[in-house]
Design a protein around this motif. Structure first.
Motif, mmCIF file in Angstrom:
data_model
loop_
_atom_site.group_PDB
_atom_site.id
_atom_site.type_symbol
_atom_site.label_atom_id
_atom_site.label_comp_id
_atom_site.label_asym_id
_atom_site.label_seq_id
_atom_site.Cartn_x
_atom_site.Cartn_y
_atom_site.Cartn_z
ATOM 1 N N HIS B 73 0.854 -1.190 0.000
ATOM 2 C CA HIS B 73 0.000 0.000 0.000
ATOM 3 C C HIS B 73 0.880 1.226 0.000
ATOM 4 N N LEU B 75 1.264 4.710 1.607
ATOM 5 C CA LEU B 75 0.711 5.344 2.794
ATOM 6 C C LEU B 75 -0.075 6.580 2.390
ATOM 7 N N PRO B 76 -1.130 6.928 3.147
ATOM 8 C CA PRO B 76 -1.890 8.135 2.818
ATOM 9 C C PRO B 76 -1.109 9.377 3.203
ATOM 10 N N ASP B 79 -3.439 14.600 7.198
ATOM 11 C CA ASP B 79 -4.662 15.404 7.108
ATOM 12 C C ASP B 79 -4.306 16.901 7.172
ATOM 13 N N GLU B 133 -4.301 14.068 16.273
ATOM 14 C CA GLU B 133 -3.673 13.730 14.997
ATOM 15 C C GLU B 133 -2.830 12.465 15.109
ATOM 16 N N TYR B 134 -2.069 12.334 16.214
ATOM 17 C CA TYR B 134 -1.269 11.128 16.416
ATOM 18 C C TYR B 134 -2.159 9.897 16.419
ATOM 19 N N HIS B 136 -4.893 9.481 14.933
ATOM 20 C CA HIS B 136 -5.578 9.212 13.672
ATOM 21 C C HIS B 136 -4.673 9.140 12.454
ATOM 22 N N ALA B 137 -3.376 9.425 12.623
ATOM 23 C CA ALA B 137 -2.485 9.369 11.457
ATOM 24 C C ALA B 137 -2.296 7.915 11.044
ATOM 25 N N GLN B 138 -2.585 7.642 9.772
ATOM 26 C CA GLN B 138 -2.510 6.261 9.281
ATOM 27 C C GLN B 138 -1.183 6.024 8.590
ATOM 28 N N ILE B 139 -0.100 6.361 9.230
ATOM 29 C CA ILE B 139 1.172 6.215 8.512
ATOM 30 C C ILE B 139 2.078 5.174 9.159
ATOM 31 N N GLY B 140 1.458 4.236 9.838
ATOM 32 C CA GLY B 140 2.241 3.071 10.262
ATOM 33 C C GLY B 140 2.995 3.243 11.568
ATOM 34 N N GLY B 148 6.823 7.614 9.127
ATOM 35 C CA GLY B 148 6.423 7.675 10.530
ATOM 36 C C GLY B 148 7.577 8.094 11.422
#
Lengths: 359, 213, 571
Positions: B73, B75-76, B79, B133-134, B136-140, B148
């Motif tokens: 994947h 990473l997104p 935000d 933010e921490y 909800h951050a989808q960066i592994g 990350g």
């Protein structure tokens, strides 16, 4: 403090000019021997950048000899000539001179000119080394704890132990590492590069003198660092070919043209996988890593819907990675040329991988 | 105050009465502390710069694509909208801090208290936003990949500075209520303001590097 | 501001100089947690000396191992790796940097600028106490497996290294914080607290050196802190910065590390330059030659020092064209360095030289450091570096610069300021013997390493080529190094006996002219009864002393200390 000033010596000292002459003579003698020694650092130059590097060494040696002699001999001479007499009064002082702009100008300008000359010579030799043509033979050297492996194009298995290079052949050596940083140094050829995991460094050399030379690891790599060395045999083209032929099955190397994906045969691919890929890849799922990821589910893995380079897992994209090689966050894989794979081989490998994913 | 040896020997050229002399000593001490504090902030800048260098290096010379691919994947991105709001909160606290100091200088205590309180509140809100933010951050995560690692290390260090700043300002507020400072001698408040602006400026760089780039 | 003497105005930062505290009476406040810069300087010296002893013994273990090409029984590769890594780390961070800045900077610099203390004495106390703590942490890593990847600790090997590597990170981080605080403290002190009339160009050259060094420490050291923090996180929390299999880069560490560690080389050598610039004019009885050029080149070296770090990485795999600017700027540093060396030689010319021990060491420094600088050229030229990188040639080079440079300078400073520290003289004959043994043994130890490296001996190896040639030169170096170590006994005994029964030195045994020699030895608690005014540079031996106010102080009453912790609230 008493201000009685004993008349200071204002001259350059009794033997200044003879000493200056001595400096010149000593420096000339040292320069002569440095310049005319065949091997300024004591090792024969056995490959192409070596004579250029040796020239730089000679130049540096001559410049260093002059500067060292000037500083040291004048220091000792002044120290002896201008020493305070034994029973001189405590108020004895030296010449009260603060500076000498002309002298300071020249001892700034002359070193600057020397540095410019040295810079030009270094840049020139550096550019020659960078532009050396090496691509007649391309070898890959891989360091590991604690040894070296060499991969030759069209050779099925990597060669462990001794490296062989044909005489007078412009050779490119790509160096990298499987685990930690190692060094790759052939002292007689004056070439060195660090073997950095995840990075491919390039050396170019043309061996010119037959013989057996040392390959030494020069970056600390663990308990066996001191013993991490091997040799390189430089031999004639015939001997090299003879040795090459003994190294087992050879294959064609990645040529141009389209990759015949449709014609791929999974059973041929399976045999190839065992020779070429299984050192680093398992046939298990992605997480079953050896060096790279497992490839057993490469076309059909819900956990990994994309390939490592972000592309969709189509046969074309898999073939492209095998052909071009890969370098990224999870590691480095050599190209098909490096791996000695033809386009037909790639087709067979893709077919084999596809058959794995279907199970 | 006690006698210092400035009174002996040659004149120092400062005023003769004790108040003037005291004032000179205060000014000199303050200027030395100010210089020291600014030097400290400079060396802190180098700390952030080193990690920013690491981030740029990993992003531009090592990673083939950014955000990096993990397990197939990509990473997104982070935000940006939320972070922009959070940034406004932090920059707003910089503005209120400025007015807090100005009001202190002019002796308007009520306004000072208002702005100081607002600054601390906004700082705390920013920290809350960071925590959100921490989560909800989808960066592994911190130890998952280089994105990350750089993001959480840099913003974590910045967040730590904000946290220290909030505590620092709270202490200053308490001190000022206890009469430690007056409208002529308020080095602590100057230092606090400088520190808070420093934290703001660092955030400008981080916001650009992580959200806009 | 007012004029206090023709041409001398009171500096704007004068009142605070006069502010003094009462001398503490309890043993602990006087000698353990003292805020007096002189006591702190001596504390640094004792602690650093102790670490020098330990790190020096580690060096002898290395040389003992290399007596035989196959290593020694009882010293495993793991032990050897730990020993040389700790030797390097300790020598750089626990010995040379604290000694040149913490010890001599603290003891001498405030005296030379006519101040009563540094700008932030409590910060100074804090910075000092981080140093022994860091030392204890660093050496205790031997108990759990010492770091083994050298003082440079390149990942990935350092990420996988023994548990002690984590302690190494913590210890070096601490010493880095201490060094940063000291740097900030010294800059403010030198910038704001000089005696009236001491303009920048009237500062002694040692103060210039400390000024440039402090600038380097407070900027560069935080870069090291960042690198260490990242390594620590990677080791403890598995955060990928350097791991190539997870997108990190081992080369990143090298950039971050050398961005500090190259300036660190100048942090180690510039104060030694400063010491030599004090010793040479004093014993030549003439002004330093080219004062402004020396001061200016000190700053130039410090500034250029920030832009050459990647010359340690020519073989590491940078973009090739980037090697050129780094090579050229590195070579440019030779110009200001050359200017200094020639100026020092010219200072000897026409002098009336007294060959005392500090003078011998300063001259020895001149010769060995020149050699170290010249081999630096060989390493700066990229094509030559391709051959030399990672070999004993590099080991020879940096020992010539650090032992032949920094440590020789330290010895010179130690003999020079010893009377000021203790009020007693050392034994001159023994000091001169110490110099000659050191000088000869040093050259015999490190000179062979040049050709060992060029012929193919890599560094950081416990075993080497058993050919007779290699064995001979290694044994030659080892035996010389034992002599070098033994010469330290002479040094230690000399100072021990001097401390107990040395001749009383008096305020100015050398006839020197900088301010620290204008007061009694050992220096009184508040240094100057009265802050002097400075009229000129200190090095004009033909002129009267350029200070005002010192004589007046002789008859003046003692300073009355204030009893408040601060004369005024200064928040």
């Amino acid at each position: 403090m008493a201000q009685r000033i004993v008349k200071p010596k204002t001259n350059l000292g009794p033997g200044f000019w003879p000493i200056t002459a001595l400096i010149v003579v000593v420096s000339l003698i040292m320069s002569y021997f440095t310049w005319n020694s065949a091997w300024p650092i004591g090792l024969i130059p056995a490959g192409d950048p070596a004579p250029a590097t040796d020239f730089l060494f000679k130049f540096l040696g001559v410049a260093a000899a002059w500067i060292f002699n000037i500083v040291t001999i004048y220091t000792i001479y002044f120290g002896i000539v201008f020493r305070q007499p034994k029973h001189a009064p405590a108020s004895t002082i030296g010449v009260q001179i603060h500076d000498h702009p002309v002298l300071e100008f020249w001892w700034t300008v002359i070193p600057t000119i020397m540095i410019i000359v040295l810079g030009i010579i270094s840049v020139k030799i550096w550019a020659d080394i960078q532009n050396t043509q090496g691509d007649v033979l391309t070898v890959e050297a891989i360091g590991y704890q604690f040894g070296f492996q060499f991969r030759y194009p069209k050779l099925a298995q990597p060669v462990s132990g001794v490296m062989h290079l044909p005489l007078n052949t412009p050779t490119t050596i790509h160096v990298t590492s499987r685990d930690v940083i190692h060094g790759f140094w052939i002292p007689e050829m004056r070439i060195k590069a660090d073997m950095v995991p995840g990075l491919v460094n390039t050396l170019r050399v043309t061996p010119t003198v037959p013989g057996t030379y040392r390959i030494i690891c020069t970056e600390f790599c663990g308990l066996g660092h001191g013993a991490m060395k091997t040799t390189v045999v430089v031999e004639t083209q015939q001997d090299f070919s003879k040795w090459f032929a003994q190294q087992g099955a050879t294959t064609g190397g990645g040529g141009g043209g389209a990759i015949p994906l449709a014609a791929g045969k999974a059973d041929v691919g399976k045999a190839l996988f065992g020779q070429k890929c299984s050192a680093c890849h398992s046939t298990g799922p992605f997480d079953q890593k050896i060096v790279g990821p497992g490839l057993g589910t490469i076309f059909n893995d819900p956990a990994h819907p994309k390939l490592v380079n972000g592309a969709d897992p189509t046969p074309q994209n898999v073939a492209k990675i095998i052909h071009d090689g890969y370098s990224g966050p999870i590691g480095v894989m050599p190209s098909a040329q490096m791996n000695g794979l033809t386009n037909a081989d790639i087709g067979n490998l893709v077919a084999y991988l596809a058959s794995l994913s279907k199970k | 105050m006690s006698v210092s040896i400035a009174k002996q020997g040659y004149q120092l050229g400062h005023g003769h009465d004790d108040h003037d002399h005291e004032q000179v000593i205060y000014q000199e001490t303050r200027d030395m502390r100010l210089l020291g504090f600014v030097l400290f902030l400079c060396s802190d800048v180098v700390l952030f710069s080193s990690f920013i260098f690491a981030y740029i290096y990993l992003r531009t010379t090592v990673a083939p694509i950014w955000p990096p691919m993990i397990d197939g994947h990509q990473l997104p991105r982070l935000d940006t909208a939320f972070a922009a709001v959070n940034s406004v909160v932090l920059f707003g606290s910089g503005v209120t801090m400025h007015y807090a100091l100005e009001n202190w200088k002019h002796g308007t205590r009520a306004m000072y208290n208002l702005f100081m309180g607002l600054t601390i509140l906004l700082g705390a809100m920013f920290l809350g936003g960071q925590a959100y933010e921490y989560a909800h951050a989808q960066i592994g995560g911190w130890s998952g990949n280089t994105f990350g690692a750089s993001f959480f290390t840099l913003t974590g260090m910045h967040g730590f500075h904000v946290f220290v700043g909030v505590v620092f300002l709270a202490v200053l507020w308490w001190q000022s209520s206890r009469g430690v400072y007056d409208h002529e001698r308020y080095f602590g408040l100057t230092a606090g303001t400088l520190y808070w602006h420093f934290v703001d400026v660092i955030w400008v760089a981080l916001f650009f590097l992580f959200y806009l780039w | 501001m007012a004029t206090i003497a023709p041409g001398v105005k009171t500096g704007p930062y004068h009142a605070v100089l006069d502010h003094i505290h009462p001398e503490p009476t309890s043993f602990i406040r006087k000698y353990i947690f003292s805020i007096d810069h002189k006591v702190i300087g001596i504390q640094y010296m004792i602690t650093g000396g102790l670490f020098f002893l330990i790190a020096g013994m580690l060096a002898e273990v290395i040389r003992y191992t290399l007596l035989q090409p196959q290593g020694q029984m009882g010293i495993s590769a793991a032990t050897y790796n730990g020993v040389y890594s700790m030797h390097g780390s300790a020598m750089v961070w626990l010995v040379i940097i604290p000694l040149v800045t913490g010890a001599f900077g603290n003891f001498v610099m405030p005296l030379q600028i006519g101040a009563r203390d540094v700008a932030f004495p409590w910060l100074n106390l804090l910075a000092f106490w981080m140093f022994p703590v860091a030392g204890v942490i660093l050496f205790s890593s031997f108990l759990i497996g010492a770091p083994d990847a050298g003082w440079t600790e390149y990942p990935p090997i350092s990420v996988q290294g023994p548990p002690g590597t984590t302690l190494w990170c913590i210890a070096i981080f601490l010493i880095g914080v201490s060094s940063t605080l000291t740097g900030i403290n010294f800059i403010v002190t030198i910038y704001k607290m000089r005696a009236p009339g001491m303009t920048l160009t009237r500062m002694p050259l040692f103060v210039w050196a400390q000024f440039a060094t402090a600038g380097l420490s407070f900027i560069a050291t935080t870069a090291l802190a960042a690198a260490l923090l990242a390594l620590f996180c990677e080791r403890v929390f598995n955060v990928p910065f350097y791991d190539p299999s997870r997108g990190g880069s081992p080369v990143l560490w090298q950039h971050m590390f050398w961005f500090y560690s190259h300036p660190a080389v100048y942090i180690m050598i510039l104060p030694a330059f400063g010491i030599v610039s004090e010793v040479l004019p004093t014993f030549s009885r003439k002004p330093i030659f080219g004062y402004k050029m020396i001061a200016f080149s000190t700053v130039a070296i410090a500034l250029l020092g920030f832009s050459v770090w990647a010359h340690h990485m020519f073989t590491s795999g940078m973009v090739p064209w980037l090697q050129l600017p780094f090579m050229i700027i590195t070579m440019l540093i030779a110009i200001p360095t050359g200017v200094k060396i020639f100026s020092w030689v010219a200072t000897l010319w026409g002098g009336s030289i007294r060959w005392t021990t500090p003078m011998l060491f300063a001259t020895g420094f001149l010769i060995t450091f020149t050699l170290g600088g010249l081999t630096g050229f060989f390493l700066a030229a990229v094509p030559a570096d391709y051959h030399e990188h990672g070999t004993y040639f590099v080991v020879a080079h940096f020992h010539y610069v650090l032992y032949g440079g920094s440590v020789m300078g330290l010895f010179a400073g130690f003999y020079y300021w010893w009377p000021k520290m203790t009020g007693r003289m050392y034994n001159e004959a023994m000091g001169q013997w110490h110099f000659w043994i050191t000088f000869v043994a040093f050259n015999c130890t490190f000179m062979p390493m040049h050709w060992l490296g060029l012929m193919g001996m890599p560094r950081r190896v416990p075993i080497y080529d058993p050919a007779a040639w290699y064995v001979f030169w290694n044994q030659f170096a080892s035996i010389s190094s034992f002599v070098l170590a033994a010469s330290m006994l002479l040094f230690a005994y000399n100072f021990w006996s001097s401390f107990r029964s040395g001749k009383i030195a008096g305020p100015n045994p050398w006839g020197a002219r900088t301010l620290e020699w204008m007061i009694s030895s050992p220096a009184p608690y508040y240094n100057f009864k009265k802050i002097p005014a400075v009229l000129a540079t200190p090095y004009d031996f033909g002129n009267p002393l350029p200070y005002l106010g010192l004589e007046a102080a002789e008859g003046a009453t003692e300073a009355t200390p204030t009893h408040s912790s601060h004369p005024v609230p200064t928040y």
